[in-house]
Structure formats: structure tokens, C-alpha cells
Design a protein around this motif. Structure first.
Motif: not given
Lengths: 114, 109
Positions: B34, B36, B38, B41-44, B46, B87, B97, B99-101, B104
Motif C-alpha cells: 500500500t 500513502y 502525506q 501537517s496533514q494526515g496520510p 491512501f 510511504y 499500518l 510506516f517507514g521514513s 520526500r
């Protein structure tokens, strides 16, 4: 149709205090998960609530607790705050205890501990 | 849990196709892949999910080779608004879920 809503958006607390964050899931969703995101890192899973019970838990101490209400909304409580608890706290909702498919995230609550 | 490895950052220009590859050598039989997105300052949000071969939606394509040890997210004709962290997640559908790093992505005009 409202998505996932979280409150408050920002707050500042002092070390040792307790804090409660709130989340209303997307309409039709019955499962709520909480994540902590430190600056520059990916979100880390705290726990998930379904049918008013904690179903899964990440590697977080007991200072982190939660609750889910009959209307599916949820609270995240953190006791004895540490400076390291400063982070963006994200709530995600889904239909059923499904974590791997499409979870909808809120905008988060920015917690600063001083 | 299958660990994922993806580039820390990528740069692109508007209008180009961007491919972000994620390595997940220890993926399990029940694991899905999956992605995502982001914004600060917002949520991830999908983007796409797949199990094998190729999946396409209105936003992106996901390419998964037969051995499933890697996957590639393809974003066609990126714009400035695609600047975000992406991600790659691997796991069972009923698990939390992980998440890694992330990667960017910076899109330049």
C-alpha cells in the motif's frame, strides 16, 4: 460528508500533565486507530479500537490509553507527559478492523510538551 | 513484519513521470503493498494498493514483479502539488499500518 475530525488541532502541555485527544471517524466507519508522528518521521501505530475494545497495540507504554464510545468516536489519553511525547497525533478510521487497506486519516493534533 | 526500503528523497520537474521503488525482500504471502501520500501537517492519504502484477487508478499505477520483493509507484505527469512524502507499506489487511521514513518528492517548476 465529514471525514475524520480531530480536536483540538493544537495544544501545549507541561511535563507531567495529562492530555486527552478526540477523534470522530468518517461516517460509516466503526474502527479507529491512533498514530504518533514525530517530526521528520513516519507515523507510528499506537493502538486500534473496534467494538469499544482495544484490538491491537503498538510498542507504546501504558501511559497511552484510549477509549471508544458507542457512536464510534474515540479518545486518546496520555498520562505523565514527557518532552518526547511532543508529536503530531493522527487518528485513522476504517470500516471493520482492517488496517492494511484504505484507512482515512484526520488532520491530526499537534501536541507540544514543554 | 516485512521491512521496506525506499529512497529518502527524489527530485523531479512538472510534467515528468516519477517512479518510486520500494524494496521489501521479506514480504509474506498474506501481505499487501500500500502507498500513502502525506503533505506537511496533514494526515496520510491512501493512494493505491496491490497484491501482484499491476494496479492502476486515477492517481497512480503500482507495478509489482512476480517475486513481489519490490514494488514501484508511478506518478504520471507530476505537478507542483505532488510535492509530498510518499510511504510504502507492506502488511496484512487486518493488521496495523507500519510506516517507514518515506520518500520526500520535490517537484520543481
Amino acid at each position: 460528508d465529514a471525514g475524520v475530525t480531530q480536536s483540538p488541532t493544537h495544544l501545549i502541555k507541561t511535563r507531567g500533565q495529562q492530555v486527552t485527544l478526540r477523534c470522530s471517524p468518517k461516517s460509516g466507519h466503526d474502527t479507529v486507530s491512533w498514530y504518533q508522528q514525530a517530526l521528520g518521521q513516519g507515523p507510528q501505530f499506537i493502538f486500534q479500537y473496534y467494538e469499544e475494545e482495544e484490538r491491537q497495540r503498538g510498542n507504546f507504554p501504558d501511559r497511552f490509553s484510549g477509549h471508544q464510545f458507542p457512536n464510534y468516536s474515540s479518545e486518546l489519553n496520555v498520562n505523565a507527559l514527557l518532552l518526547g511525547d511532543s508529536a503530531l497525533y493522527l487518528c485513522a478510521s476504517s470500516s471493520g478492523p482492517v488496517g492494511g487497506s484504505e484507512a482515512f486519516f484526520g488532520q491530526g493534533t499537534r501536541l507540544t510538551v514543554v | 513484519l516485512a521491512k521496506t526500503t525506499q529512497p529518502i528523497s527524489m527530485d523531479s520537474y512538472e510534467g515528468q513521470e516519477v517512479n518510486i521503488t520500494c524494496s521489501h525482500n521479506n514480504i509474506a504471502t498474506n501481505d499487501y503493498i500500500t502507498w500513502y501520500q502525506q503533505f506537511p501537517s496533514q494526515g496520510p492519504r491512501f493512494i493505491i494498493q496491490g497484491y501482484k502484477t499491476k494496479v492502476t487508478n486515477e492517481v497512480a499505477s503500482l507495478f509489482i514483479p512476480a517475486d513481489r520483493k519490490s514494488s514501484t509507484l508511478s506518478l504520471p505527469r507530476v505537478s507542483l502539488s505532488d510535492t509530498a512524502v510518499y510511504y510504502c507499506l507492506v502488511g496484512e489487511l487486518r493488521r496495523a499500518l507500519t510506516f517507514g521514513s518515506g520518500t520526500r518528492l520535490q517537484v520543481q517548476p
